[in-house]
Scaffold this motif. Structure first.
Motif, short mmCIF file in Angstrom:
data_model
loop_
_atom_site.label_atom_id
_atom_site.label_comp_id
_atom_site.label_asym_id
_atom_site.label_seq_id
_atom_site.Cartn_x
_atom_site.Cartn_y
_atom_site.Cartn_z
N ILE A 141 -1.27 -0.23 1.19
CA ILE A 141 -1.29 -1.69 1.27
C ILE A 141 -0.77 -2.15 2.63
O ILE A 141 -1.34 -3.04 3.25
CB ILE A 141 -0.46 -2.30 0.12
N ILE A 142 0.28 -1.52 3.12
CA ILE A 142 0.84 -1.89 4.42
C ILE A 142 -0.17 -1.63 5.52
O ILE A 142 -0.38 -2.46 6.41
CB ILE A 142 2.16 -1.14 4.68
N ALA A 143 -0.86 -0.49 5.48
CA ALA A 143 -1.84 -0.16 6.51
C ALA A 143 -3.02 -1.13 6.49
O ALA A 143 -3.46 -1.63 7.53
CB ALA A 143 -2.33 1.27 6.33
N VAL A 144 -3.54 -1.43 5.31
CA VAL A 144 -4.69 -2.32 5.20
C VAL A 144 -4.32 -3.75 5.61
O VAL A 144 -5.08 -4.42 6.32
CB VAL A 144 -5.28 -2.29 3.78
N THR A 145 -3.17 -4.22 5.21
CA THR A 145 -2.76 -5.57 5.59
C THR A 145 -2.49 -5.67 7.08
O THR A 145 -2.71 -6.72 7.69
CB THR A 145 -1.53 -6.04 4.79
N GLY A 146 -2.03 -4.58 7.69
CA GLY A 146 -1.85 -4.57 9.14
C GLY A 146 -3.17 -4.75 9.86
O GLY A 146 -3.27 -5.50 10.83
N LEU A 147 -4.20 -4.07 9.38
CA LEU A 147 -5.53 -4.23 9.98
C LEU A 147 -6.11 -5.61 9.71
O LEU A 147 -6.75 -6.21 10.58
CB LEU A 147 -6.48 -3.15 9.45
N LEU A 148 -5.89 -6.13 8.51
CA LEU A 148 -6.40 -7.47 8.19
C LEU A 148 -5.74 -8.56 9.02
O LEU A 148 -6.37 -9.58 9.31
CB LEU A 148 -6.18 -7.77 6.71
N SER A 149 -4.51 -8.34 9.40
CA SER A 149 -3.81 -9.37 10.17
C SER A 149 -4.46 -9.61 11.52
O SER A 149 -4.31 -10.69 12.09
CB SER A 149 -2.33 -9.00 10.34
N ALA A 150 -5.19 -8.63 12.03
CA ALA A 150 -5.87 -8.82 13.31
C ALA A 150 -7.11 -9.68 13.16
O ALA A 150 -7.59 -10.26 14.14
CB ALA A 150 -6.27 -7.46 13.88
N MET A 151 -7.63 -9.81 11.96
CA MET A 151 -8.90 -10.52 11.76
C MET A 151 -8.74 -11.94 11.24
O MET A 151 -9.70 -12.69 11.23
CB MET A 151 -9.75 -9.75 10.75
N LEU A 152 -7.55 -12.31 10.81
CA LEU A 152 -7.37 -13.60 10.16
C LEU A 152 -6.69 -14.61 11.07
O LEU A 152 -6.14 -14.26 12.11
CB LEU A 152 -6.54 -13.41 8.89
N GLY A 153 -6.72 -15.85 10.65
CA GLY A 153 -6.06 -16.93 11.37
C GLY A 153 -4.56 -16.94 11.10
O GLY A 153 -4.02 -16.03 10.46
N LYS A 154 -3.91 -17.98 11.56
CA LYS A 154 -2.45 -18.06 11.48
C LYS A 154 -1.93 -17.99 10.05
O LYS A 154 -1.06 -17.19 9.73
CB LYS A 154 -1.98 -19.37 12.12
N ILE A 155 -2.48 -18.79 9.15
CA ILE A 155 -2.00 -18.80 7.76
C ILE A 155 -2.39 -17.51 7.05
O ILE A 155 -1.59 -16.94 6.30
CB ILE A 155 -2.56 -20.03 7.02
N GLY A 156 -3.59 -17.02 7.30
CA GLY A 156 -4.03 -15.76 6.69
C GLY A 156 -3.16 -14.59 7.11
O GLY A 156 -2.83 -13.73 6.29
N ARG A 157 -2.77 -14.55 8.38
CA ARG A 157 -1.88 -13.48 8.86
C ARG A 157 -0.54 -13.55 8.16
O ARG A 157 0.02 -12.53 7.76
CB ARG A 157 -1.67 -13.59 10.37
N PHE A 158 -0.02 -14.77 8.00
CA PHE A 158 1.28 -14.91 7.36
C PHE A 158 1.22 -14.44 5.91
O PHE A 158 2.12 -13.75 5.44
CB PHE A 158 1.75 -16.37 7.46
#
Length: 175
Positions: free
Chosen positions: A60-77
């Motif tokens: 989960i940590i690895a996938v969310t780290g990759l997703l954080s590069a693709m999302l906007g400000k609220i999505g990253r948070f």
């Protein structure tokens, strides 16, 4: 902190937690399990004593780290908040393993690593508010102020827009 450094740091944390979860957290009989009760063991090999919950938290940590590069400000948070919750879950699994019979020193290492990962992920989540978004898909070629933005001009040309309105005027006079 830049976007690439933040994502890389989350992936390094996930890799470190995964490496710690591969170590033997429990010494004893091969049938001992670190997973939750009622979950079937994939292997009865004594060397494969990784907790399935800890492994899932690392994923989960690895996938969310990759997703954080693709999302906007609220999505990253939000996504990095899920990564922080996964770090807490990893730490709770390590805490449960510390009190189990035959526990080695690895659950204590995992507990400290989970605490460090939680702190770093929360820091990255708040630092991600300053990450610059790309203007790659912006509809205009104007840069902020009077400075020339070559990337925005090139994107305008790719769309078929004429970024220099005076260039069309010279062709109109020749007709």
């Amino acid at each position: 902190m830049t976007k690439s450094r933040g994502v890389l740091l989350v992936l390094i944390l996930a890799g470190a937690l995964w490496a710690i979860s591969l170590a033997s957290w429990q010494a004893g009989v091969a049938g001992d399990s670190l997973g939750p009760a009622g979950v079937a063991d994939v292997s009865e090999d004594a060397s494969s004593q990784a907790s399935p919950v800890a492994t899932a938290c690392v994923a989960i940590i690895a996938v969310t780290g990759l997703l954080s590069a693709m999302l906007g400000k609220i999505g990253r948070f939000v996504v990095l908040g899920f990564a922080a919750l996964a770090a807490i879950g990893y730490g709770m699994t390590a805490l449960q393993s510390v009190s189990s019979p035959g526990a080695t020193a690895w659950p204590i290492v995992a507990l400290f690593a989970a605490a460090i990962a939680f702190i770093v992920i929360v820091y990255i989540a708040f630092a991600s508010a300053r990450w610059a978004n790309s203007n790659r898909y912006a509809r205009t070629a104007e840069a902020a102020g009077d400075e020339f933005d070559s990337a925005a001009t090139w994107d305008a040309l790719s769309r078929g827009d004429d970024p220099d309105p005076t260039a069309g005027g010279a062709d109109d006079e020749s007709k």
